[in-house]
Design a protein around this motif. Structure first.
Motif, PDB file in Angstrom:
ATOM      1  N   GLY A   1       0.797  -1.225   0.000  1.00  0.00           N
ATOM      2  CA  GLY A   1       0.000   0.000   0.000  1.00  0.00           C
ATOM      3  C   GLY A   1       0.825   1.268   0.000  1.00  0.00           C
ATOM      4  O   GLY A   1       0.286   2.367   0.143  1.00  0.00           O
ATOM      5  N   ARG A   2       2.143   1.141  -0.190  1.00  0.00           N
ATOM      6  CA  ARG A   2       3.037   2.305  -0.154  1.00  0.00           C
ATOM      7  C   ARG A   2       4.002   2.288  -1.340  1.00  0.00           C
ATOM      8  O   ARG A   2       4.349   1.223  -1.861  1.00  0.00           O
ATOM      9  N   LEU A   3       4.424   3.479  -1.764  1.00  0.00           N
ATOM     10  CA  LEU A   3       5.468   3.611  -2.784  1.00  0.00           C
ATOM     11  C   LEU A   3       6.818   3.353  -2.131  1.00  0.00           C
ATOM     12  O   LEU A   3       7.153   3.968  -1.122  1.00  0.00           O
TER      13      LEU A   3
ATOM     14  N   ALA B   1      -0.665  11.281 -13.109  1.00  0.00           N
ATOM     15  CA  ALA B   1      -0.238  10.049 -12.450  1.00  0.00           C
ATOM     16  C   ALA B   1      -1.439   9.132 -12.308  1.00  0.00           C
ATOM     17  O   ALA B   1      -2.556   9.587 -12.032  1.00  0.00           O
ATOM     18  N   THR B   2      -1.176   7.839 -12.491  1.00  0.00           N
ATOM     19  CA  THR B   2      -2.298   6.908 -12.570  1.00  0.00           C
ATOM     20  C   THR B   2      -2.261   5.872 -11.448  1.00  0.00           C
ATOM     21  O   THR B   2      -2.062   6.215 -10.301  1.00  0.00           O
ATOM     22  N   SER B   3      -2.417   4.607 -11.761  1.00  0.00           N
ATOM     23  CA  SER B   3      -2.825   3.595 -10.783  1.00  0.00           C
ATOM     24  C   SER B   3      -1.997   3.534  -9.511  1.00  0.00           C
ATOM     25  O   SER B   3      -2.538   3.555  -8.406  1.00  0.00           O
TER      26      SER B   3
ATOM     27  N   GLU C   1      -0.465   4.977   0.108  1.00  0.00           N
ATOM     28  CA  GLU C   1      -0.699   5.785   1.311  1.00  0.00           C
ATOM     29  C   GLU C   1       0.219   7.012   1.347  1.00  0.00           C
ATOM     30  O   GLU C   1      -0.159   8.062   1.862  1.00  0.00           O
ATOM     31  N   ASN C   2       1.448   6.848   0.839  1.00  0.00           N
ATOM     32  CA  ASN C   2       2.442   7.927   0.927  1.00  0.00           C
ATOM     33  C   ASN C   2       2.576   8.702  -0.379  1.00  0.00           C
ATOM     34  O   ASN C   2       3.656   9.162  -0.728  1.00  0.00           O
ATOM     35  N   ARG C   3       1.473   8.875  -1.083  1.00  0.00           N
ATOM     36  CA  ARG C   3       1.562   9.570  -2.373  1.00  0.00           C
ATOM     37  C   ARG C   3       1.966  11.039  -2.206  1.00  0.00           C
ATOM     38  O   ARG C   3       2.417  11.659  -3.165  1.00  0.00           O
ATOM     39  N   ASP C   4       1.812  11.607  -0.995  1.00  0.00           N
ATOM     40  CA  ASP C   4       2.250  12.988  -0.780  1.00  0.00           C
ATOM     41  C   ASP C   4       3.760  13.131  -0.990  1.00  0.00           C
ATOM     42  O   ASP C   4       4.227  14.181  -1.456  1.00  0.00           O
ATOM     43  N   ASP C   5       4.542  12.095  -0.659  1.00  0.00           N
ATOM     44  CA  ASP C   5       5.989  12.132  -0.909  1.00  0.00           C
ATOM     45  C   ASP C   5       6.266  12.237  -2.400  1.00  0.00           C
ATOM     46  O   ASP C   5       7.168  12.967  -2.837  1.00  0.00           O
TER      47      ASP C   5
END
Length: 306
Positions: free
Chosen positions: A48-50, A81-83, A89-93
């Motif tokens: 669930g995280r990058l 940005a896609t899928s 969860e950390n898309r803010d980074d």
């Protein structure tokens, strides 16, 4: 002419198009079109995280693209940005990193928006070449978009089957075992059932296939000695050819797939899943062939800038 830059950041790759667009006609003249495999979606389905290393690879590509955009003097830039970045969860980074490098905020678009851009990019130059509707299928790394329409999209659905997601979820053997292939196919069939709840997959006259899994299958079917976008774009690949290529990929080891001249190194481990998605779609709708397009969501993003 308006000079624009469009960036599409997906689960497996990040791509750049710098182009001149005629606002009156919508004609697009490519100046630079490039792709980098960064595997941003590495592990996202599981964690669930990058992953930090995935972000690092993606930011390195952004630095390269920033230099290209500056060199061409693009007037407008849009970063979509896609899928993978939808799911993380950390898309803010990710958002902060892109803004620091490119000066624009990445738009984390919905699956429906992604589908609309894909449809516009893929069908613009096909319109007028026949009657009836198109079914555009964009097989990405994390998701696949299904869009039906003629002049405009009338129904769209994004489902969570992509070549990276399916490979990470199910494949442990080389080549994949019968059980692993069966698990992939089961996921794809369930996703097709979901897509058919809102998109009339069987009503379209022409199947149009987009993205790297489709273009790679086409390149193999055409027997190309090297990847050739001009030869692949608008090619028509029969169901029998897709089935033959898929069977070949299913029985090949990683090294054997790597040795295929048209195979991008970043696609070797996920091409089997991508090919299985394409074959399943053709089986589901009874398509005798797929029209392969090198123009896709990236072109749709560029057209949205004028």
């Amino acid at each position: 002419m308006t000079r624009v830059a469009a960036i599409d950041c997906g689960t497996n790759s990040i791509r750049l198009l710098v182009a001149d667009i005629d606002p009156a006609t919508g004609d697009v003249t490519d100046l630079d079109r490039r792709m980098t495999i960064v595997r941003l979606g590495q592990g996202v389905d599981r964690t669930g995280r990058l992953a930090p290393e995935a972000l690092e690879r993606t930011f390195a590509a952004c630095h390269e693209y920033a230099a290209v955009i500056k060199e061409y003097g693009a007037e407008r830039l849009r970063f979509v940005a896609t899928s993978a970045s939808r799911d993380a969860e950390n898309r803010d980074d990710f958002v902060r990193g892109v803004m620091d490098i490119l000066g624009v905020e990445p738009e984390v678009i919905s699956g429906d928006q992604e589908a609309e851009f894909s449809f516009t990019g893929a069908t613009k130059e096909l319109k007028g070449g026949g009657s009836g509707e198109y079914l555009v299928v964009d097989i990405g790394g994390g998701s696949t978009e299904f869009v039906v329409g003629a002049a405009h999209a009338r129904a769209a659905r994004s489902v969570d089957i992509g070549c990276v997601r399916l490979t990470e979820r199910h494949v442990r053997s080389d080549p994949p075992s019968e059980a692993e292939v069966a698990a992939i196919r089961a996921d794809v069939e369930a996703a097709l059932d979901l897509a058919e709840e809102t998109v009339p997959l069987r009503e379209a006259e022409t199947l149009v296939g987009l993205a790297g899994s489709v273009t790679t299958v086409a390149a193999i079917a055409l027997g190309l000695p090297a990847y050739d976008s001009a030869a692949i774009h608008r090619s028509r690949i029969s169901y029998e050819q897709v089935a033959e290529v898929t069977a070949r990929l299913l029985s090949a080891t990683h090294d054997e797939r790597s040795a295929i001249p048209v195979m991008h190194p970043g696609r070797v481990d996920v091409i089997v899943s991508g090919a299985l998605v394409l074959l399943a779609v053709m089986d589901r709708i009874g398509a005798p062939e797929v029209v392969v397009s090198e123009h896709d969501i990236l072109d749709g993003i560029a057209l949205s800038l004028v």
